[in-house]
Write a protein that holds these residues in place. Structure first.
Motif, short mmCIF file in Angstrom:
data_model
loop_
_atom_site.label_atom_id
_atom_site.label_comp_id
_atom_site.label_asym_id
_atom_site.label_seq_id
_atom_site.Cartn_x
_atom_site.Cartn_y
_atom_site.Cartn_z
N GLU A 146 23.65 24.01 1.66
CA GLU A 146 22.72 24.05 2.79
C GLU A 146 23.30 23.38 4.03
N SER A 147 23.99 22.26 3.82
CA SER A 147 24.48 21.54 5.01
C SER A 147 25.74 22.17 5.59
N THR A 148 26.52 22.90 4.78
CA THR A 148 27.80 23.44 5.30
C THR A 148 27.78 24.96 5.50
N GLY A 149 26.89 25.65 4.78
CA GLY A 149 26.92 27.12 4.82
C GLY A 149 28.05 27.69 3.96
N ILE A 150 28.73 26.85 3.20
CA ILE A 150 29.83 27.31 2.33
C ILE A 150 29.25 27.77 0.99
N GLY A 151 29.74 28.91 0.50
CA GLY A 151 29.26 29.46 -0.76
C GLY A 151 29.72 28.62 -1.95
N VAL A 152 28.80 28.42 -2.91
CA VAL A 152 29.15 27.61 -4.09
C VAL A 152 29.19 28.49 -5.34
N TYR A 153 30.11 28.18 -6.23
CA TYR A 153 30.35 28.99 -7.42
C TYR A 153 30.44 28.06 -8.62
N LYS A 154 29.49 28.25 -9.54
CA LYS A 154 29.40 27.35 -10.69
C LYS A 154 30.19 27.91 -11.87
N PHE A 155 31.28 27.29 -12.21
CA PHE A 155 31.98 27.61 -13.46
C PHE A 155 32.85 26.43 -13.85
N ASP A 156 33.15 26.37 -15.14
CA ASP A 156 33.90 25.24 -15.70
C ASP A 156 35.40 25.55 -15.62
N VAL A 157 36.14 24.75 -14.87
CA VAL A 157 37.58 25.06 -14.72
C VAL A 157 38.36 24.93 -16.02
N SER A 158 37.77 24.28 -17.02
CA SER A 158 38.49 24.17 -18.30
C SER A 158 38.31 25.42 -19.16
N ASP A 159 37.49 26.36 -18.69
CA ASP A 159 37.20 27.59 -19.44
C ASP A 159 37.93 28.75 -18.75
N TYR A 160 38.99 29.23 -19.40
CA TYR A 160 39.87 30.25 -18.79
C TYR A 160 39.10 31.52 -18.40
N ASP A 161 38.27 32.02 -19.30
CA ASP A 161 37.54 33.26 -19.00
C ASP A 161 36.51 33.06 -17.89
N ALA A 162 35.85 31.88 -17.91
CA ALA A 162 34.88 31.59 -16.84
C ALA A 162 35.58 31.53 -15.48
N CYS A 163 36.79 30.99 -15.45
CA CYS A 163 37.55 30.96 -14.19
C CYS A 163 37.83 32.38 -13.71
N GLY A 164 38.19 33.26 -14.64
CA GLY A 164 38.47 34.65 -14.28
C GLY A 164 37.25 35.32 -13.66
N ARG A 165 36.09 35.09 -14.29
CA ARG A 165 34.86 35.70 -13.76
C ARG A 165 34.50 35.09 -12.40
N GLY A 166 34.66 33.79 -12.28
CA GLY A 166 34.34 33.11 -11.01
C GLY A 166 35.22 33.61 -9.88
N ILE A 167 36.51 33.74 -10.18
CA ILE A 167 37.46 34.19 -9.15
C ILE A 167 37.19 35.64 -8.76
N GLU A 168 36.84 36.45 -9.74
CA GLU A 168 36.51 37.85 -9.45
C GLU A 168 35.33 37.91 -8.45
N GLN A 169 34.33 37.08 -8.69
CA GLN A 169 33.16 37.05 -7.81
C GLN A 169 33.53 36.57 -6.40
N ILE A 170 34.33 35.51 -6.34
CA ILE A 170 34.73 34.97 -5.02
C ILE A 170 35.51 36.03 -4.26
N GLU A 171 36.40 36.73 -4.94
CA GLU A 171 37.22 37.73 -4.24
C GLU A 171 36.38 38.92 -3.80
N LYS A 172 35.32 39.22 -4.58
CA LYS A 172 34.39 40.28 -4.15
C LYS A 172 33.66 39.85 -2.88
N ASP A 173 33.26 38.58 -2.84
CA ASP A 173 32.47 38.07 -1.72
C ASP A 173 33.31 37.82 -0.47
N LEU A 174 34.51 37.26 -0.65
CA LEU A 174 35.27 36.78 0.51
C LEU A 174 36.61 37.49 0.73
#
Ligand code: NAP
Length: 240
Positions: A45-73
Motif C-alpha cells: 500500500e505504501s509503495t505501490g510495489i507488487g508483492v509475491y508470496k512464496f517460500d524461496v527454499s521451495d524450488y517449485d514454488a519459486c518457479g511458479r512465483g517467477i512465472e507469475q512475476i514475468e507474466k505481470d512485469l
C-alpha cells in the motif's frame, strides 16, 4: 529502458529499502515474501510495489512465483537474493531442523531463484544478480554455524556463477552487510547488541538504506565490469 527487478524478502528490513531504492531509480520491482501478510500488505500500500508470496527454499514454488512475476512485469533482468533467516544455537545444541532451514532458505534460496532466471538472462545477454551474504559468513559468529555456513556458501556461489555468466552479460556479486537495524537484529538481546555496536568503528548500526545503496551500484547497466566481487558494508567492523 525500464528493467524488471525481483527482490526476495523484499517487504521488510533491508529488502524493503532495496525495493524502494530500485523503484526510485526507475526499475519495475517485484517484492517476494514468505508469510507475514500484514507487513507485505502495508508495504504494497505504501509503495505501490507488487508483492509475491512464496517460500524461496521451495524450488517449485519459486518457479511458479517467477512465472507469475514475468507474466505481470516482463522478464526478470535483476535478481536480488535477499531473503534470509537466522535460527541461532551453538552446534552442540543445534537440531537438524535448525541447520537445514537456515541452509535451505539462505543458500538454497539463491540456487532456486538463480536457476529459474539464469537461462533467460543468458539468452537476452543481460543480467544482474546480487546475493546478500553477511559479515558473519566472512568472519564466523558464535552460535551461528548454520547461518555462517550458509552465508559463506553464498560468497562461493557468487564467485562461481560470476565466472559462468561473465561471457553472457550476466554479472553476479555479493554484499556482506554488517549489523543493520532491522527486525533480525532487534531480536538480539540488548546487552549483546550494545557489545556489537561498541565494536563497530563507525559507531552505529547500519541502516537498510546503506545496503540498498550498494545494490543500486552493482545492478547498474554500466557496472558490467564488476562481477564476482563482495562489497562489505559494515561500518568498518570487519575488513576482509
Ligand atoms: P528481516 O527484517 O528479518 O526480513 C526478512 C525478509 O525475508 C522478510 O521479507 C521475510 O518475509 C523474507 N523471508 C524470510 N524467509 C523467507 C523465505 N523462506 N521465502 C521468502 N521470503 C522470506 O531481515 P533483514 O534483517 O532485512 O535481512 C535481509 C538479508 O540481509 C538476510 O539475508 C540477512 O541474512 C541479511 N543480513 C542481515 C543483517 C542485519 O544485520 N539485519 C546483517 C547481515 C546480513 P516475511 O515478512 O513474510 O517473513
Amino acid at each position: 529502458m525500464t528493467r524488471v527487478a525481483l527482490v526476495t524478502g523484499g517487504t521488510r528490513g533491508i529488502g524493503e529499502a532495496i525495493c524502494i531504492g530500485l523503484q526510485a531509480a526507475g526499475y519495475r520491482v517485484a517484492a517476494n515474501y514468505a508469510g507475514n501478510d500484514k507487513a507485505a500488505q502495508s508495504f504494497a500500500e505504501s509503495t505501490g510495489i507488487g508483492v509475491y508470496k512464496f517460500d524461496v527454499s521451495d524450488y517449485d514454488a519459486c518457479g511458479r512465483g517467477i512465472e507469475q512475476i514475468e507474466k505481470d512485469l516482463g522478464p526478470i533482468e535483476v535478481a536480488v537474493n535477499n531473503a534470509g533467516i537466522t535460527c541461532d544455537c551453538t552446534l552442540h545444541r543445534m537440531d537438524r531442523a535448525a541447520w537445514q532451514s537456515v541452509i535451505d532458505t539462505n543458500l538454497g534460496g539463491c540456487f532456486n531463484i538463480c536457476r529459474w532466471v539464469i537461462e533467460g538472462m543468458r539468452e537476452r545477454k543481460f543480467g544482474r544478480i546480487v546475493n546478500i551474504g553477511s559479515i558473519n559468513g566472512q568472519a564466523g559468529q558464535y552460535g551461528q554455524v548454520n547461518y555462517a555456513a550458509a552465508k559463506s556458501g553464498i560468497h562461493g556461489f557468487t564467485k562461481a556463477l560470476a565466472q559462468e555468466g561473465a561471457g553472457k552479460g550476466v554479472t553476479v556479486n555479493a554484499i556482506a552487510p554488517g549489523y543493520v537495524d532491522t527486525d533480525m537484529v532487534r531480536a538480539v538481546p540488548e546487552n549483546v547488541l550494545a557489545k556489537i555496536i561498541s565494536g563497530i568503528p563507525v559507531g552505529r548500526l547500519g541502516h537498510a538504506e546503506d545496503i540498498a545503496r550498494g545494490v543500486l551500484f552493482l545492478v547498474a547497466d554500466d557496472a558490467d565490469f564488476i562481477t564476482g566481487s563482495t562489497l562489505s558494508i559494515n561500518g568498518g567492523q570487519h575488513m576482509y
